[in-house]
Design a protein around this motif. Structure first.
Motif: not given
Length: 433
Positions: A377-378, A370-371, A145, A152, A148, A285, A374, A281-282, A289
């Motif tokens: 970062s994951l 953004p995606t 998180v 961003l 991400v 993103v 994500l 965070m969800y 986007q």
């Protein structure tokens, strides 16, 4: 009176070497990296594992709607099969690269997932302890998180033309203010609301020096990082240490499980049973986007970073757009700092430990999307979560190497996977009005 028409000679044919269409260059970096990963996985994780070993994975948690029994697999066979899956996906990549066609994204996902599972099988082979797979994925998301949100922040700044090296300082400033405000008020949500202001203040300094005084943006970012580190270290040593109960004991952000969804085995604990920062965070993103690539605001911001002169011609105030984007992005990074301490962690010196630079790498690896940020970062969050889980369960990997794992993953991803990327054309270039 008669009119005579002079015959027109046909245009000369273009030389044969000029009529041949120019072919796109073959890009071998990604496919060759996948082939190397497959061979390494086959040799190191598959063939080097004793045939009698087994690996156990636990998937269930206490709150699941129904329990899933632990899964036990033969270590060598599983690692070999997973390595063959990697090589098969790499073969598809090689074939597409030879045909000068775009390599499908799913092949990269298959390669990464199969290598990761083969690593887990090898690490836990022959051990009595089981690999807590659901806990590993849950920790990976939580640890991703701040990365991400930091990525961003960099995206918003750099899409408008401002290089943001100061993500590290913005994360640290946000974490510091979140801890102090949450400790003072006894309300973790108050700290969550205060953190973006600390990040925005750092971003305002970056914007003013970069836009108004046209100082080199990389130098300004580095200086701001050093300034925030020095300032927070001083305040920690002189203020927080003298009164830790009042100023450095933040309450924990409570988990907010989504009804019904949080009870689904594996997916529920991983995606739907987290503090508010994860859900923010969800939303961040998804919203960015759409806004960056599908709105007039995003078009204006990208125009300021790609071709500021053309943007100015059509009436866009380039420098104002850059300053606003920089402050907004820095506020998002400050929120990422609050996510770092959302578990009720006390503030310590240099709490971020380089996460701002990892977030910068995630932004580049995600190609300023953004995606993409994500996903990158994951990947880095998974490396950090794996380090923590292996430290607790025991592994054949030395602890020193485990501590290096997130940073090694960053270097490997940027050097081996990112390939050629094109940043915004006017990034880092001042625009004198």
């Amino acid at each position: 009176m008669s009119t005579t028409h002079t015959p027109v000679a046909p245009a000369p044919a273009a030389p044969e070497h000029l009529s041949t269409p120019v072919q796109a260059p073959v890009r071998w970096r990604g496919p060759l990296t996948s082939v190397a990963l497959g061979v390494f996985s086959l040799v190191a994780f598959g063939l080097a594992t004793p045939g009698s070993y087994e690996t156990t994975f636990t998937l269930a948690t206490r709150g699941d709607l129904f329990q899933i029994a632990p899964v036990t697999v033969p270590s060598r066979v599983s690692a070999v099969l997973l390595s063959l899956v990697v090589l098969a996906a790499a073969a598809v990549q090689v074939q597409r690269a030879r045909a000068r066609r775009r390599v499908p994204v799913w092949t990269h996902v298959v390669v990464g997932a199969a290598v990761f599972l083969a690593l887990l099988v090898w690490v836990m082979a022959g051990r009595e302890a089981a690999m807590p797979f659901t806990l590993l994925l849950t920790n990976a998301l939580v640890l991703a998180v701040p990365l991400v949100l930091g990525a961003l922040a960099g995206l918003l700044c750099e899409r408008s033309g401002i290089i943001n090296i100061a993500i590290e300082g913005q994360l640290l400033a946000g974490a510091f203010l979140a801890v102090v405000v949450a400790s003072t008020t006894g309300n973790p949500y108050a700290g969550l609301l205060a953190a973006p202001f600390a990040g925005a203040l750092v971003g305002l300094g970056l914007g003013l020096f970069a836009i108004r005084y046209r100082v080199d943006q990389i130098i300004v970012g580095v200086v701001l990082n050093v300034l925030v580190i020095g300032l927070t270290n001083y305040l920690f040593s002189t203020v927080l240490t003298n009164n830790p109960q009042q100023l450095n004991s933040p309450p924990r952000l409570p988990n907010l499980p989504v009804p019904l969804l949080a009870d689904i085995p594996v997916l529920g604990p991983v995606l739907f049973d987290h503090p508010l920062t994860v859900y923010l965070m969800y939303v961040g993103v998804a919203v960015l986007q759409i806004m960056v690539f599908r709105s007039r605001w995003g078009l204006r911001m990208r125009a300021a970073g790609e071709h500021p002169k053309a943007a100015d011609t059509v009436g866009i105030n380039v420098n104002r757009t850059r300053l606003r984007s920089t402050v907004l992005g820095s506020a998002v990074a400050g929120l990422g700092g609050a996510a770092l301490v959302s578990a009720g962690l006390a503030f310590t010196k240099e709490l971020t430990s380089g996460k701002g630079y990892i977030a910068l790498a995630a932004m580049i690896l995600g190609r300023w999307s953004p995606t993409g940020a994500l996903a990158a970062s994951l990947f880095f969050g998974l490396a950090d979560a794996l380090r923590r889980v292996l430290n607790n369960t025991g592994s054949p990997i030395p602890s020193e190497l485990l501590a290096m794992l997130p940073y090694l993953a960053t270097i490997f991803a940027v050097a081996g996977l990112v390939g050629r990327v094109r940043p915004p054309a006017a990034e880092g270039v001042p625009y004198p009005k």
